[in-house]
Scaffold this motif. Structure first.
Motif, PDB file in Angstrom:
ATOM      1  N   PRO A  65      16.777  42.702  18.665  1.00 30.63           N
ATOM      2  CA  PRO A  65      17.069  41.274  18.882  1.00 30.63           C
ATOM      3  C   PRO A  65      18.373  41.059  19.639  1.00 30.63           C
ATOM      4  CG  PRO A  65      16.263  41.629  16.659  1.00 30.63           C
ATOM      5  CD  PRO A  65      16.478  42.998  17.248  1.00 30.63           C
ATOM      6  N   LEU A  66      19.377  41.889  19.364  1.00 33.53           N
ATOM      7  CA  LEU A  66      20.651  41.752  20.067  1.00 33.53           C
ATOM      8  C   LEU A  66      20.467  41.994  21.560  1.00 33.53           C
ATOM      9  CD1 LEU A  66      23.734  41.515  20.280  1.00 33.53           C
ATOM     10  CD2 LEU A  66      23.887  43.935  19.639  1.00 33.53           C
ATOM     11  N   ALA A  67      19.767  43.062  21.910  1.00 34.31           N
ATOM     12  CA  ALA A  67      19.550  43.369  23.324  1.00 34.31           C
ATOM     13  C   ALA A  67      18.821  42.231  24.025  1.00 34.31           C
ATOM     14  CB  ALA A  67      18.769  44.674  23.470  1.00 34.31           C
ATOM     15  N   GLU A  68      17.853  41.620  23.354  1.00 34.19           N
ATOM     16  CA  GLU A  68      17.106  40.526  23.969  1.00 34.19           C
ATOM     17  C   GLU A  68      17.951  39.265  24.076  1.00 34.19           C
ATOM     18  OE1 GLU A  68      14.734  38.115  25.924  1.00 34.19           O
ATOM     19  OE2 GLU A  68      14.563  40.304  25.753  1.00 34.19           O
ATOM     20  N   GLY A  96      20.184  51.470  31.724  1.00 34.91           N
ATOM     21  CA  GLY A  96      19.467  51.852  32.939  1.00 34.91           C
ATOM     22  C   GLY A  96      19.023  50.657  33.770  1.00 34.91           C
ATOM     23  N   GLU A  97      18.323  50.964  34.831  1.00 31.92           N
ATOM     24  CA  GLU A  97      17.851  49.925  35.743  1.00 31.92           C
ATOM     25  C   GLU A  97      16.895  48.953  35.050  1.00 31.92           C
ATOM     26  OE1 GLU A  97      18.913  49.380  38.652  1.00 31.92           O
ATOM     27  OE2 GLU A  97      19.869  51.241  39.328  1.00 31.92           O
ATOM     28  N   ALA A  98      16.117  49.456  34.091  1.00 36.03           N
ATOM     29  CA  ALA A  98      15.140  48.590  33.426  1.00 36.03           C
ATOM     30  C   ALA A  98      15.833  47.474  32.651  1.00 36.03           C
ATOM     31  CB  ALA A  98      14.257  49.419  32.500  1.00 36.03           C
ATOM     32  N   TYR A  99      16.872  47.830  31.889  1.00 38.05           N
ATOM     33  CA  TYR A  99      17.562  46.791  31.129  1.00 38.05           C
ATOM     34  C   TYR A  99      18.355  45.881  32.061  1.00 38.05           C
ATOM     35  CZ  TYR A  99      20.135  44.268  27.612  1.00 38.05           C
ATOM     36  OH  TYR A  99      20.668  43.255  26.844  1.00 38.05           O
ATOM     37  N   ALA A 100      18.964  46.439  33.088  1.00 35.94           N
ATOM     38  CA  ALA A 100      19.686  45.606  34.042  1.00 35.94           C
ATOM     39  C   ALA A 100      18.748  44.563  34.651  1.00 35.94           C
ATOM     40  CB  ALA A 100      20.318  46.469  35.136  1.00 35.94           C
ATOM     41  N   ALA A 101      17.536  44.973  34.972  1.00 31.88           N
ATOM     42  CA  ALA A 101      16.569  44.040  35.542  1.00 31.88           C
ATOM     43  C   ALA A 101      16.219  42.934  34.544  1.00 31.88           C
ATOM     44  CB  ALA A 101      15.315  44.792  35.977  1.00 31.88           C
ATOM     45  N   ARG A 102      16.099  43.289  33.262  1.00 31.59           N
ATOM     46  CA  ARG A 102      15.830  42.265  32.236  1.00 31.59           C
ATOM     47  C   ARG A 102      16.949  41.239  32.170  1.00 31.59           C
ATOM     48  NH1 ARG A 102      14.911  45.140  26.677  1.00 31.59           N
ATOM     49  NH2 ARG A 102      15.041  42.966  25.967  1.00 31.59           N
ATOM     50  N   CYS A 103      18.143  41.652  32.518  1.00 29.14           N
ATOM     51  CA  CYS A 103      19.306  40.763  32.494  1.00 29.14           C
ATOM     52  C   CYS A 103      19.476  39.983  33.788  1.00 29.14           C
ATOM     53  CB  CYS A 103      20.582  41.572  32.244  1.00 29.14           C
ATOM     54  SG  CYS A 103      20.656  42.409  30.652  1.00 29.14           S
TER      55      CYS A 103
END
Length: 249
Positions: A65-68, A96-103
């Protein structure tokens, strides 16, 4: 959820933060971060997060939940037209790139050269300058190695979490026994970076020692961001220079 009430954020084209160390056990920090992001003024074109956004990151697949919450907050800011840049710290070097893209953000590598109204700034997390701490530099070299990271990220989440917990406890024990000056930047390393880069303005975090250092012998300046704990810190850069500011959490 109670909201942290923050003062108005200085209107500037570039804002920079680091060392938030967001974690589930400190919801006050998460509230302060969400409020800060929501209050970023319309004049801001770029936000730089210079490492240690999270206290711990064991891979983009370790959702929480924190990451989201963090990703959703940054996505909203990106949707307002602000370019968001994420730099690795010593706690979250596995983002990584995946989390950066989510942000809605882009990953950047240090040292990163930034130009604001004709003035050059060199941005970095700051731990690479703490060269007196030899054991830490050896650890840093190991965990920043792409082969080590590929192997680590291939392991099950539970194994990664156990390793990270052990590493964090070992780090706390080691830090408690080190002289304070060893964990600060090395003056020679700073001078070498300025000379080799040709850039006379450096901005970093990591040391948790917020200050603006004038370096007359090098005709240079070093701005150090503070960590978020009982107060938050950010820097604002415009054509007149950099301002370091804090607010209560």
């Amino acid at each position: 959820m109670l909201s942290t009430v923050l003062p108005a954020i200085l209107a500037a084209p570039v804002l920079l933060i680091s060392d938030l160390h967001l974690q589930e056990s400190r919801p006050d920090l998460t509230r302060a971060f969400v409020d800060f992001i929501a209050r970023v003024p319309a004049q801001c074109r770029e936000l730089f997060i210079l490492g240690d956004l999270f206290e711990l990151w064991i891979g983009d697949d370790a959702d929480s939940p924190l990451a989201e919450t963090v990703a959703a907050s940054l996505r909203a800011l990106s949707g307002r037209g602000v370019n968001i840049h994420l730099m690795h710290g010593n706690r979250d070097f596995l983002i990584g790139e995946a989390y950066a893209a989510r942000c809605g953000a882009s990953l950047i590598h240090e040292p990163y050269r930034l130009q604001v109204d004709g003035a050059d700034w060199l941005l970095l997390h700051g731990d690479a300058l703490c060269t007196d701490d030899k054991p830490y530099q050896e650890f840093r070299e190991m965990v920043r190695d792409p082969a080590w990271q590929r192997d680590f990220l291939s392991r099950p989440l539970a194994e990664r979490q156990a390793w990270a917990d052990r590493a964090r406890q070992a780090s706390k024990a080691a830090t408690a026994g080190k002289p304070a000056e060893i964990m600060d930047v090395n003056a020679a390393a700073v001078a070498r970076l300025i000379t080799e880069s040709g850039c006379q303005r450096i901005l970093h975090g990591h040391t948790h020692r917020p200050a603006v250092h004038e370096l007359p012998s090098l005709a240079a300046k070093r701005v150090v961001l503070g960590d978020w704990n009982r107060q938050g810190w950010y820097a604002a850069i415009d054509g007149t220079g950099a301002v370091l500011l804090d607010f209560p959490i």
